[in-house]
Scaffold this motif. Structure first.
Motif, PDB file in Angstrom:
ATOM      1  N   THR A 184      47.603  36.481  29.497  1.00  0.00           N
ATOM      2  CA  THR A 184      49.021  36.432  29.852  1.00  0.00           C
ATOM      3  C   THR A 184      49.684  37.755  29.491  1.00  0.00           C
ATOM      4  N   HIS A 185      50.367  38.344  30.477  1.00  0.00           N
ATOM      5  CA  HIS A 185      51.051  39.617  30.283  1.00  0.00           C
ATOM      6  C   HIS A 185      52.269  39.403  29.384  1.00  0.00           C
ATOM      7  N   ILE A 186      52.321  40.120  28.266  1.00  0.00           N
ATOM      8  CA  ILE A 186      53.342  39.901  27.251  1.00  0.00           C
ATOM      9  C   ILE A 186      54.754  40.148  27.797  1.00  0.00           C
ATOM     10  N   GLU A 187      54.945  41.224  28.529  1.00  0.00           N
ATOM     11  CA  GLU A 187      56.292  41.598  28.982  1.00  0.00           C
ATOM     12  C   GLU A 187      56.869  40.634  30.007  1.00  0.00           C
ATOM     13  N   THR A 188      56.030  40.101  30.902  1.00  0.00           N
ATOM     14  CA  THR A 188      56.540  39.318  32.024  1.00  0.00           C
ATOM     15  C   THR A 188      56.107  37.849  31.998  1.00  0.00           C
ATOM     16  N   SER A 189      55.243  37.474  31.074  1.00  0.00           N
ATOM     17  CA  SER A 189      54.746  36.094  30.918  1.00  0.00           C
ATOM     18  C   SER A 189      54.033  35.577  32.168  1.00  0.00           C
ATOM     19  N   LYS A 190      53.422  36.485  32.933  1.00  0.00           N
ATOM     20  CA  LYS A 190      52.596  36.089  34.075  1.00  0.00           C
ATOM     21  C   LYS A 190      51.126  36.315  33.732  1.00  0.00           C
ATOM     22  N   ASN A 191      50.244  35.576  34.398  1.00  0.00           N
ATOM     23  CA  ASN A 191      48.823  35.598  34.072  1.00  0.00           C
ATOM     24  C   ASN A 191      48.037  36.497  35.010  1.00  0.00           C
ATOM     25  N   LEU A 192      47.007  37.141  34.449  1.00  0.00           N
ATOM     26  CA  LEU A 192      46.071  37.894  35.285  1.00  0.00           C
ATOM     27  C   LEU A 192      45.436  36.924  36.273  1.00  0.00           C
ATOM     28  N   HIS A 193      45.449  37.274  37.561  1.00  0.00           N
ATOM     29  CA  HIS A 193      45.167  36.305  38.619  1.00  0.00           C
ATOM     30  C   HIS A 193      44.391  36.972  39.758  1.00  0.00           C
ATOM     31  N   SER A 194      43.588  36.183  40.455  1.00  0.00           N
ATOM     32  CA  SER A 194      42.979  36.643  41.697  1.00  0.00           C
ATOM     33  C   SER A 194      42.782  35.457  42.627  1.00  0.00           C
ATOM     34  N   HIS A 195      42.417  35.740  43.889  1.00  0.00           N
ATOM     35  CA  HIS A 195      42.350  34.703  44.908  1.00  0.00           C
ATOM     36  C   HIS A 195      41.504  35.215  46.075  1.00  0.00           C
ATOM     37  N   ASN A 196      40.893  34.312  46.787  1.00  0.00           N
ATOM     38  CA  ASN A 196      40.083  34.651  47.964  1.00  0.00           C
ATOM     39  C   ASN A 196      40.940  35.114  49.132  1.00  0.00           C
ATOM     40  N   TYR A 197      40.317  35.874  50.007  1.00  0.00           N
ATOM     41  CA  TYR A 197      40.838  36.181  51.346  1.00  0.00           C
ATOM     42  C   TYR A 197      42.042  37.119  51.382  1.00  0.00           C
ATOM     43  N   ILE A 198      42.450  37.663  50.252  1.00  0.00           N
ATOM     44  CA  ILE A 198      43.540  38.645  50.260  1.00  0.00           C
ATOM     45  C   ILE A 198      42.974  39.976  49.778  1.00  0.00           C
ATOM     46  N   PRO A 199      42.880  40.976  50.677  1.00  0.00           N
ATOM     47  CA  PRO A 199      42.266  42.252  50.293  1.00  0.00           C
ATOM     48  C   PRO A 199      43.186  43.111  49.437  1.00  0.00           C
ATOM     49  N   SER A 200      42.580  43.902  48.558  1.00  0.00           N
ATOM     50  CA  SER A 200      43.344  44.856  47.760  1.00  0.00           C
ATOM     51  C   SER A 200      43.801  46.021  48.638  1.00  0.00           C
ATOM     52  N   VAL A 201      44.799  46.749  48.169  1.00  0.00           N
ATOM     53  CA  VAL A 201      45.494  47.750  48.988  1.00  0.00           C
ATOM     54  C   VAL A 201      44.594  48.897  49.415  1.00  0.00           C
ATOM     55  N   SER A 246      40.875  49.641  48.404  1.00  0.00           N
ATOM     56  CA  SER A 246      39.441  49.427  48.651  1.00  0.00           C
ATOM     57  C   SER A 246      39.158  48.269  49.592  1.00  0.00           C
ATOM     58  N   GLY A 247      40.140  47.374  49.786  1.00  0.00           N
ATOM     59  CA  GLY A 247      39.915  46.201  50.624  1.00  0.00           C
ATOM     60  C   GLY A 247      39.090  45.119  49.953  1.00  0.00           C
ATOM     61  N   GLN A 248      38.876  45.240  48.656  1.00  0.00           N
ATOM     62  CA  GLN A 248      38.186  44.180  47.931  1.00  0.00           C
ATOM     63  C   GLN A 248      39.192  43.085  47.572  1.00  0.00           C
ATOM     64  N   GLN A 249      38.813  42.163  46.714  1.00  0.00           N
ATOM     65  CA  GLN A 249      39.661  41.016  46.415  1.00  0.00           C
ATOM     66  C   GLN A 249      40.853  41.432  45.543  1.00  0.00           C
ATOM     67  N   GLU A 250      42.055  41.085  46.001  1.00  0.00           N
ATOM     68  CA  GLU A 250      43.273  41.480  45.295  1.00  0.00           C
ATOM     69  C   GLU A 250      43.355  40.863  43.898  1.00  0.00           C
ATOM     70  N   VAL A 251      43.905  41.631  42.956  1.00  0.00           N
ATOM     71  CA  VAL A 251      44.239  41.154  41.618  1.00  0.00           C
ATOM     72  C   VAL A 251      45.752  41.281  41.450  1.00  0.00           C
ATOM     73  N   SER A 252      46.354  40.273  40.845  1.00  0.00           N
ATOM     74  CA  SER A 252      47.802  40.262  40.656  1.00  0.00           C
ATOM     75  C   SER A 252      48.128  39.606  39.322  1.00  0.00           C
ATOM     76  N   ALA A 253      49.429  39.477  39.039  1.00  0.00           N
ATOM     77  CA  ALA A 253      49.896  38.659  37.918  1.00  0.00           C
ATOM     78  C   ALA A 253      50.732  37.533  38.509  1.00  0.00           C
ATOM     79  N   TYR A 254      50.518  36.316  38.002  1.00  0.00           N
ATOM     80  CA  TYR A 254      51.065  35.142  38.668  1.00  0.00           C
ATOM     81  C   TYR A 254      51.490  34.098  37.633  1.00  0.00           C
ATOM     82  N   GLY A 255      52.466  33.267  38.019  1.00  0.00           N
ATOM     83  CA  GLY A 255      52.869  32.147  37.178  1.00  0.00           C
ATOM     84  C   GLY A 255      54.280  32.300  36.653  1.00  0.00           C
ATOM     85  N   ASN A 256      54.669  31.351  35.836  1.00  0.00           N
ATOM     86  CA  ASN A 256      56.005  31.317  35.260  1.00  0.00           C
ATOM     87  C   ASN A 256      55.897  30.915  33.795  1.00  0.00           C
TER      88      ASN A 256
END
Length: 213
Positions: free
Chosen positions: A102-119, A121-131
């Motif tokens: 969980t990211h301390i500053e924003t309280s969102k979690n390190l996250h990934s998901h199928n079928y969404i390419p990264s900006v 390399s086009g590999q699987q996107e990583v984001s921060a997600y949640g509330n």
């Protein structure tokens, strides 16, 4: 440097001399990418302009910034042996255990998901997600390390539970004016999930506030 960050760095020094080596549940830490040396897993309060539209995660040279500080929490799903993998504050993290970061500053979690390419390399996107640290099973990661426990001196990999891909980055995948014009993450490295568990997927625990029982 603000007061909170000074306190964090002081506690980090004290934790280094405590004699303990295991990374523990509830600890807050900075993760340095091994291949790129001076880059840290980082997030800011900005969202991807495409793809999932979720919060940006990159590698940044922000060793002294709070934006590269993550807390270890229990995964949404702990696997078959749930009792063994419970994440109690101060308990050492097992190799093979599922966790959330969980990211301390924003309280969102390190996250990934199928079928969404990264900006880039086009590999699987990583984001921060949640509330407030609550998201979904796309936030769950397996700690891949040698031995029984994740140790602060180890190189480790993070395997995404849902997609079986590895958190990865390369110095060849850098944000710049061409691929990210006028954006706040220029000179950061792209983080994505890749099929291969190679040298690009190693991270080290650089600094942290470690809880012990």
């Amino acid at each position: 440097m603000n007061i909170a960050l000074r306190c964090f760095l002081l506690l980090s020094i004290l934790s280094r001399i405590s004699g303990e080596d295991e990374v523990t549940c509830g600890s807050a830490l900075k993760l340095r990418h091994d291949q790129s040396k001076g880059y840290y897993l980082n997030s800011i309060s900005a969202n991807w302009g495409g793809g999932s539209g979720q919060q940006v995660v990159t590698l940044s040279k922000s060793k002294g910034e709070q934006s590269s500080l993550w807390q270890i929490k229990e995964a949404h799903k702990n696997g078959v042996d749930q009792q063994k993998q419970q994440c109690k504050a101060g308990a050492p993290i097992l190799c093979g255990q599922q966790i959330r970061l969980t990211h301390i500053e924003t309280s969102k979690n390190l996250h990934s998901h199928n079928y969404i390419p990264s900006v880039i390399s086009g590999q699987q996107e990583v984001s921060a997600y949640g509330n407030q640290g609550e998201g979904d099973e796309g936030d769950d990661w397996i700690i891949v390390c040698e031995g029984e426990y994740w140790k602060r001196s180890d190189r480790v990999r993070f395997k995404h539970v849902q997609t079986n891909k590895y958190l990865s980055a390369s110095t060849k995948q850098r944000f710049n004016q061409h691929n990210c014009p006028h954006c706040p993450i220029q000179n950061d490295l792209e983080v994505s999930c890749a099929d291969r568990a190679d040298h690009l997927a190693f991270f080290r625990t650089e600094l942290g506030i470690f809880l012990y029982k």
